[in-house]
Design a protein around this motif. Structure first.
Motif, PDB file in Angstrom:
ATOM      1  N   LYS A  55       0.833  -1.206   0.000  1.00 33.76           N
ATOM      2  CA  LYS A  55       0.000   0.000   0.000  1.00 33.76           C
ATOM      3  C   LYS A  55       0.866   1.254   0.000  1.00 33.76           C
ATOM      4  N   VAL A  56       1.950   1.246   0.758  1.00 33.28           N
ATOM      5  CA  VAL A  56       2.862   2.396   0.786  1.00 33.28           C
ATOM      6  C   VAL A  56       3.468   2.630  -0.591  1.00 33.28           C
ATOM      7  N   TRP A  57       3.929   1.550  -1.237  1.00 37.25           N
ATOM      8  CA  TRP A  57       4.481   1.685  -2.587  1.00 37.25           C
ATOM      9  C   TRP A  57       3.441   2.269  -3.545  1.00 37.25           C
ATOM     10  N   ALA A  58       2.216   1.748  -3.464  1.00 33.60           N
ATOM     11  CA  ALA A  58       1.161   2.214  -4.365  1.00 33.60           C
ATOM     12  C   ALA A  58       0.858   3.694  -4.132  1.00 33.60           C
ATOM     13  N   LEU A  59       0.798   4.107  -2.885  1.00 26.93           N
ATOM     14  CA  LEU A  59       0.514   5.511  -2.574  1.00 26.93           C
ATOM     15  C   LEU A  59       1.638   6.424  -3.057  1.00 26.93           C
ATOM     16  N   ASN A  60       2.875   6.018  -2.831  1.00 29.66           N
ATOM     17  CA  ASN A  60       4.008   6.832  -3.279  1.00 29.66           C
ATOM     18  C   ASN A  60       4.066   6.923  -4.805  1.00 29.66           C
ATOM     19  N   ASP A  61       3.759   5.814  -5.471  1.00 25.62           N
ATOM     20  CA  ASP A  61       3.741   5.832  -6.938  1.00 25.62           C
ATOM     21  C   ASP A  61       2.632   6.738  -7.451  1.00 25.62           C
ATOM     22  N   ALA A  62       1.474   6.674  -6.792  1.00 29.10           N
ATOM     23  CA  ALA A  62       0.353   7.522  -7.200  1.00 29.10           C
ATOM     24  C   ALA A  62       0.695   8.995  -7.020  1.00 29.10           C
ATOM     25  N   LYS A  63       1.377   9.301  -5.933  1.00 29.50           N
ATOM     26  CA  LYS A  63       1.777  10.687  -5.688  1.00 29.50           C
ATOM     27  C   LYS A  63       2.776  11.163  -6.738  1.00 29.50           C
ATOM     28  N   ALA A  64       3.745  10.298  -7.077  1.00 32.80           N
ATOM     29  CA  ALA A  64       4.745  10.663  -8.075  1.00 32.80           C
ATOM     30  C   ALA A  64       4.100  10.880  -9.451  1.00 32.80           C
ATOM     31  N   GLU A  65       3.156  10.005  -9.805  1.00 32.95           N
ATOM     32  CA  GLU A  65       2.478  10.146 -11.095  1.00 32.95           C
ATOM     33  C   GLU A  65       1.624  11.408 -11.130  1.00 32.95           C
ATOM     34  N   HIS A  66       1.017  11.749 -10.001  1.00 37.37           N
ATOM     35  CA  HIS A  66       0.220  12.975  -9.921  1.00 37.37           C
ATOM     36  C   HIS A  66       1.099  14.204 -10.135  1.00 37.37           C
ATOM     37  N   MET A  67       2.374  14.083  -9.782  1.00 36.20           N
ATOM     38  CA  MET A  67       3.318  15.198  -9.947  1.00 36.20           C
ATOM     39  C   MET A  67       3.994  15.161 -11.315  1.00 36.20           C
ATOM     40  N   GLY A  68       3.537  14.253 -12.190  1.00 34.46           N
ATOM     41  CA  GLY A  68       4.038  14.232 -13.555  1.00 34.46           C
ATOM     42  C   GLY A  68       5.198  13.288 -13.809  1.00 34.46           C
ATOM     43  N   GLN A  69       5.573  12.489 -12.817  1.00 28.90           N
ATOM     44  CA  GLN A  69       6.667  11.536 -13.000  1.00 28.90           C
ATOM     45  C   GLN A  69       6.123  10.231 -13.583  1.00 28.90           C
ATOM     46  N   ARG A  70       6.903   9.635 -14.490  1.00 28.23           N
ATOM     47  CA  ARG A  70       6.503   8.358 -15.081  1.00 28.23           C
ATOM     48  C   ARG A  70       7.136   7.234 -14.264  1.00 28.23           C
ATOM     49  N   MET A  71       6.309   6.410 -13.679  1.00 26.30           N
ATOM     50  CA  MET A  71       6.803   5.363 -12.795  1.00 26.30           C
ATOM     51  C   MET A  71       6.943   4.037 -13.540  1.00 26.30           C
ATOM     52  N   LYS A  72       8.035   3.347 -13.289  1.00 20.15           N
ATOM     53  CA  LYS A  72       8.217   2.003 -13.822  1.00 20.15           C
ATOM     54  C   LYS A  72       7.486   1.015 -12.919  1.00 20.15           C
ATOM     55  N   PRO A  73       6.969  -0.056 -13.493  1.00 24.93           N
ATOM     56  CA  PRO A  73       6.276  -1.057 -12.662  1.00 24.93           C
ATOM     57  C   PRO A  73       7.211  -1.626 -11.591  1.00 24.93           C
ATOM     58  N   ARG A  74       6.735  -1.704 -10.385  1.00 19.31           N
ATOM     59  CA  ARG A  74       7.539  -2.259  -9.291  1.00 19.31           C
ATOM     60  C   ARG A  74       7.544  -3.780  -9.391  1.00 19.31           C
ATOM     61  N   LYS A  75       8.737  -4.356  -9.380  1.00 18.20           N
ATOM     62  CA  LYS A  75       8.840  -5.805  -9.471  1.00 18.20           C
ATOM     63  C   LYS A  75       8.126  -6.480  -8.306  1.00 18.20           C
ATOM     64  N   GLU A  76       8.181  -5.827  -7.151  1.00 16.73           N
ATOM     65  CA  GLU A  76       7.583  -6.435  -5.961  1.00 16.73           C
ATOM     66  C   GLU A  76       6.068  -6.594  -6.095  1.00 16.73           C
ATOM     67  N   LEU A  77       5.449  -5.799  -6.963  1.00 21.27           N
ATOM     68  CA  LEU A  77       3.997  -5.822  -7.096  1.00 21.27           C
ATOM     69  C   LEU A  77       3.528  -6.549  -8.347  1.00 21.27           C
ATOM     70  N   GLN A  78       4.466  -7.060  -9.133  1.00 18.50           N
ATOM     71  CA  GLN A  78       4.100  -7.710 -10.380  1.00 18.50           C
ATOM     72  C   GLN A  78       3.832  -9.198 -10.165  1.00 18.50           C
ATOM     73  N   ALA A  79       2.918  -9.705 -10.949  1.00 20.91           N
ATOM     74  CA  ALA A  79       2.634 -11.140 -10.912  1.00 20.91           C
ATOM     75  C   ALA A  79       3.846 -11.910 -11.425  1.00 20.91           C
ATOM     76  N   THR A  80       4.073 -13.082 -10.875  1.00 20.23           N
ATOM     77  CA  THR A  80       5.166 -13.920 -11.345  1.00 20.23           C
ATOM     78  C   THR A  80       4.775 -14.562 -12.674  1.00 20.23           C
ATOM     79  N   PHE A  81       5.761 -15.141 -13.352  1.00 18.62           N
ATOM     80  CA  PHE A  81       5.479 -15.843 -14.596  1.00 18.62           C
ATOM     81  C   PHE A  81       4.390 -16.878 -14.393  1.00 18.62           C
ATOM     82  N   LYS A  82       4.499 -17.658 -13.330  1.00 21.93           N
ATOM     83  CA  LYS A  82       3.553 -18.750 -13.112  1.00 21.93           C
ATOM     84  C   LYS A  82       2.145 -18.218 -12.835  1.00 21.93           C
ATOM     85  N   GLU A  83       2.040 -17.106 -12.107  1.00 26.78           N
ATOM     86  CA  GLU A  83       0.730 -16.517 -11.825  1.00 26.78           C
ATOM     87  C   GLU A  83       0.069 -16.015 -13.113  1.00 26.78           C
ATOM     88  N   LEU A  84       0.860 -15.364 -13.969  1.00 31.55           N
ATOM     89  CA  LEU A  84       0.317 -14.892 -15.240  1.00 31.55           C
ATOM     90  C   LEU A  84      -0.091 -16.052 -16.138  1.00 31.55           C
TER      91      LEU A  84
END
Length: 204
Positions: free
Chosen positions: A27-56
């Motif tokens: 949740k902290v990562w998501a909030l910080n990313d949302a804040k950065a995007e609101h300020m015009g920064q382009r965020m790269k997907p966080r590996k920690e929040l991405q589905a694994t190969f097997k999940e996909l």
């Protein structure tokens, strides 16, 4: 951004001296990313929040199975075998991390894998799948491995997964699973169908 900062401050007060739980950290990562995007920064997907190969792969297979008009075939088992094999090779990483070198190494290993590996008692029914290193120690390094047709099928299945995932922004760029297909020629690496003998038909 003020509401985001307030939420982050309240979370920090609630957590205090202890470590964040995985859910709180996400949740902290998501909030910080949302804040950065609101300020015009382009965020790269966080590996920690991405589905694994097997999940996909599991989600891709689930949606594939419920497509209208899907017939009962052995294709599902083949797809599962491909995904299990590659997951054993690739590990718990996101699909977007797959490189062309990874795909090439996997294809080369398949071409040296004992064609009867899945039929042996040691590999059959393994849950989870036999670890990749153990699989290679036991069945890999053969002078004659899986057929070109079988390797082609594995790579085509993985290529289709990449295309499906790319349309959903789980990965980008050149499909690493393309370009590994070998042409099939009758008499060289493809066996033609052979007619039944009369005695075989009688036994059947």
């Amino acid at each position: 951004t003020e509401s985001i900062n307030l939420t982050l401050d309240l979370m920090a007060e609630e957590v205090g001296e202890r470590d964040f739980t995985p859910e709180e950290q996400a949740k902290v990562w998501a909030l910080n990313d949302a804040k950065a995007e609101h300020m015009g920064q382009r965020m790269k997907p966080r590996k920690e929040l991405q589905a694994t190969f097997k999940e996909l792969a599991a989600e891709h297979l689930r949606l594939w199975k419920i497509e209208p008009g899907r017939r009962e075939t052995n294709t599902e088992q083949q797809k599962v075998a491909t995904f299990d094999l590659f997951a054993s090779f690739f590990g718990e990483r996101p699909l977007r991390d797959v490189t062309r070198a990874d795909a090439s190494t996997f294809a080369d290993a398949l071409r040296q894998l004992d064609p009867n590996w899945a039929r042996t008692g040691k590999a059959k029914g393994e849950t989870p799948a036999m670890p990749w290193k153990e699989l290679q120690r036991t069945f890999g390094g053969r002078d004659k491995g899986l057929s070109d047709a079988t390797v082609n099928r594995h790579m085509a299945t993985l290529s289709a997964l990449w295309k499906w995932a790319e349309a959903r922004e789980h990965c980008t760029g050149r499909n690493p699973f393309e370009g590994h297909r070998r042409s099939l020629k009758v008499g060289k690496n493809k066996n033609p169908y052979v007619a039944w003998e009369p005695e075989e038909l009688e036994r059947l």
